[in-house]
Design a protein around this motif. Structure first.
Motif, short mmCIF file in Angstrom:
data_model
loop_
_atom_site.label_atom_id
_atom_site.label_comp_id
_atom_site.label_asym_id
_atom_site.label_seq_id
_atom_site.Cartn_x
_atom_site.Cartn_y
_atom_site.Cartn_z
N LEU A 146 0.88 -1.17 0.00
CA LEU A 146 0.08 0.01 0.21
C LEU A 146 0.80 1.29 -0.05
N ASP A 147 1.95 1.30 0.62
CA ASP A 147 2.75 2.41 1.02
C ASP A 147 3.48 2.73 -0.65
N THR A 148 3.84 1.53 -1.31
CA THR A 148 4.36 1.71 -2.49
C THR A 148 3.48 2.07 -3.44
N LEU A 149 2.17 1.50 -3.47
CA LEU A 149 0.84 2.07 -4.35
C LEU A 149 0.73 3.51 -4.19
N ARG A 150 0.60 4.05 -3.03
CA ARG A 150 0.42 5.33 -2.71
C ARG A 150 1.38 6.14 -3.45
N TYR A 151 2.70 5.95 -3.44
CA TYR A 151 3.86 6.84 -3.79
C TYR A 151 3.90 6.74 -5.40
N ILE A 152 3.81 5.59 -6.05
CA ILE A 152 3.73 5.48 -7.35
C ILE A 152 2.36 5.99 -7.96
N ASN A 153 1.19 6.05 -7.17
CA ASN A 153 0.04 6.48 -8.10
C ASN A 153 0.01 8.24 -7.86
N SER A 154 0.73 8.58 -6.82
CA SER A 154 0.90 9.85 -6.75
C SER A 154 1.85 10.74 -7.61
N LEU A 155 2.98 9.91 -7.86
CA LEU A 155 3.98 10.17 -9.06
C LEU A 155 3.25 10.17 -10.36
N GLU A 156 2.39 8.99 -10.67
CA GLU A 156 2.11 9.02 -12.03
C GLU A 156 0.78 9.89 -12.19
N ILE A 157 0.16 10.30 -11.11
CA ILE A 157 -0.84 11.35 -11.36
C ILE A 157 -0.28 12.63 -11.69
N PHE A 158 0.79 13.06 -10.91
CA PHE A 158 1.47 14.22 -11.13
C PHE A 158 2.02 14.40 -12.54
N LYS A 159 2.60 13.33 -13.12
CA LYS A 159 3.10 13.34 -14.44
C LYS A 159 1.67 13.49 -15.57
N ILE A 160 0.80 12.88 -15.36
CA ILE A 160 -0.42 12.95 -16.03
C ILE A 160 -0.94 14.30 -16.03
N ARG A 161 -1.11 14.86 -14.68
CA ARG A 161 -1.60 16.36 -14.81
C ARG A 161 -0.45 17.42 -15.50
N HIS A 162 0.84 17.18 -15.33
CA HIS A 162 1.74 17.93 -15.87
C HIS A 162 1.72 17.71 -17.33
N THR A 163 1.45 16.75 -17.92
CA THR A 163 1.26 16.39 -19.37
C THR A 163 0.11 17.08 -20.01
N MET A 164 -0.88 17.15 -19.09
CA MET A 164 -2.32 18.13 -19.61
C MET A 164 -2.14 19.48 -19.73
N ARG A 165 -1.36 19.92 -18.54
CA ARG A 165 -1.01 21.21 -18.59
C ARG A 165 -0.25 21.76 -19.70
N LYS A 166 0.92 20.83 -20.10
CA LYS A 166 1.79 20.97 -21.03
C LYS A 166 1.19 21.20 -22.61
N GLN A 167 0.03 20.18 -22.51
CA GLN A 167 -0.50 20.14 -24.11
C GLN A 167 -1.41 21.40 -23.99
N ILE A 168 -2.14 21.75 -23.22
CA ILE A 168 -2.81 22.86 -23.24
C ILE A 168 -2.24 24.13 -23.54
N LYS A 169 -0.99 24.31 -22.70
CA LYS A 169 -0.14 25.44 -23.06
C LYS A 169 0.56 25.55 -24.35
N THR A 170 0.52 24.36 -25.05
CA THR A 170 1.28 24.25 -26.45
C THR A 170 0.18 24.71 -27.46
N ARG A 171 -1.11 24.13 -27.15
CA ARG A 171 -2.34 24.62 -28.21
C ARG A 171 -2.61 25.90 -27.87
N MET A 172 -2.42 26.66 -26.78
CA MET A 172 -2.58 28.09 -26.57
C MET A 172 -1.69 28.90 -27.17
N ARG A 173 -0.43 28.27 -27.24
CA ARG A 173 0.72 29.30 -27.74
C ARG A 173 0.42 29.26 -29.24
N ALA A 174 -0.04 27.81 -29.76
CA ALA A 174 -0.27 27.83 -31.18
C ALA A 174 -1.41 28.44 -31.69
N ALA A 175 -2.31 28.72 -31.00
CA ALA A 175 -3.66 29.54 -31.40
C ALA A 175 -3.16 30.81 -31.51
#
Length: 345
Positions: A146-175
């Motif tokens: 459970l401790d491993t799951l918690r920190y792996i899940n936290s890291l992956e969620i952070f990466k996904i959120r970072h990726t979404m924010r990055k893609q939105i910023k890229t689209r806004m700059r292109a627009a």
């Protein structure tokens, strides 16, 4: 003694997180922050040395847990709490003194995971020797997992959120880039596309008349004249574009979650006013339930089961919130595409 360390109130502002686990806010920071100020003022101890101290105390706690008897469990729980206080102090000292490092963050993370693993195996192993109940062996695996799951899940969620924010910023700059290109035209390009305008401009210059205004292509502003007059117009155009520049657009990737759970916002606001994050059962509370509450009340098995179940509930809630956030992300990306199509039509 260092004299550049600020008063305690300022140390709190610098070192304490704006949002933290309720266990840390209520039971750790009131002790850790004054110790941080004392340590920074009167010693030369580095954050990495504090990290080592927390790790060694954690190993001492594991040794107590391994004996299995209640008196040793209580001692192990107390030592574990002091270990956690030191674990919170290393980051605070780093922020206060500017001694933080990438290696220190890595060391802190790795030692935390090792401490949980060793203490979990020692605690459940001691209870197995004490009772002979093989269920404690499965609990040891559950604690580590459970401790491993918690920190792996936290890291992956952070990466996904970072990726979404990055893609939105890229689209806004292109627009914005496409919009700026549509609003900008160069005289040489317009004259190249319209040779008749070049001839007309030469005739106007010979007659001393006002400069010919070249019709802009669709979607572009008209650009007039050359020389000093053109420079003045270009300056005016630059000011107009600056005035018309869009303000910062706010993207909310939690719209659907907020709409579905309005009461959550009220509870979250109340908690944040007290620096407590809404994720009430995180890895910290899970550890304290297993390594402090269970041993102190000689109720290792029920405390571990309840703590693990609550951790899973909150992890599933975070995953569900992420799912709703990805839907908001998809709608945001689709809106950029619709704006692009509308602009080009």
């Amino acid at each position: 003694m260092r004299r550049d360390i600020p008063p305690l109130a300022e140390v709190r502002r610098i070192t304490e997180k704006k949002r933290d686990a309720w266990w840390t806010v209520l039971l750790v920071d009131p002790v850790a922050t004054p110790l941080v100020r004392f340590t920074a003022m009167r010693t030369n101890i580095t954050p990495n040395q504090i990290t080592w101290g927390a790790f060694l105390l954690g190993l001492g706690s594991a040794a107590c847990f391994a004996f299995g008897d209640w008196q040793w469990l209580v001692l192990g729980a107390v030592i574990y709490h002091f270990s956690f206080i030191l674990d919170c102090m290393d980051g605070k000292v780093a922020r206060l003194t500017g001694q933080g490092s990438v290696f220190g963050a890595w060391l802190d993370f790795v030692f935390d995971r090792i401490r949980v693993m060793v203490c979990g195996v020692a605690l459940m192993g001691g209870q197995y020797e004490r009772t002979g109940d093989t269920f404690y062996i499965w609990l040891a695996l559950a604690v580590v997992g459970l401790d491993t799951l918690r920190y792996i899940n936290s890291l992956e969620i952070f990466k996904i959120r970072h990726t979404m924010r990055k893609q939105i910023k890229t689209r806004m700059r292109a627009a914005r880039r496409a919009q700026n290109e549509a609003e900008l035209a160069f005289m040489e390009d317009l004259l190249r596309d319209n040779p008749q305008a070049d001839i007309e401009q030469d005739l106007q210059k010979a007659r001393g008349e006002a400069p010919y205004t070249v019709p802009a292509q669709p979607g572009a502003e008209a650009v007039a004249g050359t020389g000093a007059g053109a420079g003045a117009e270009a300056g005016g155009a630059g000011e107009a574009l600056s005035a018309a520049a869009p303000k910062a657009q706010v993207i909310d990737l939690h719209q659907e979650f907020r709409r579905k759970f309005p009461l959550y916002l009220r509870a979250r606001s109340f908690l944040l006013r007290h620096r407590i994050r809404a994720h009430l059962i995180s890895g910290i509370e899970f550890q304290m339930g297993v390594f402090m509450i269970g041993p102190l009340f000689d109720a290792v098995m029920p405390a571990t089961i309840v703590s693990g179940a609550l951790l899973l509930v909150f992890e599933l809630a975070i995953i569900y919130k992420l799912l709703l956030s990805t839907r908001d992300f998809t709608r945001t990306i689709d809106s950029f595409e619709e704006e692009r199509v509308a602009t080009t039509v």
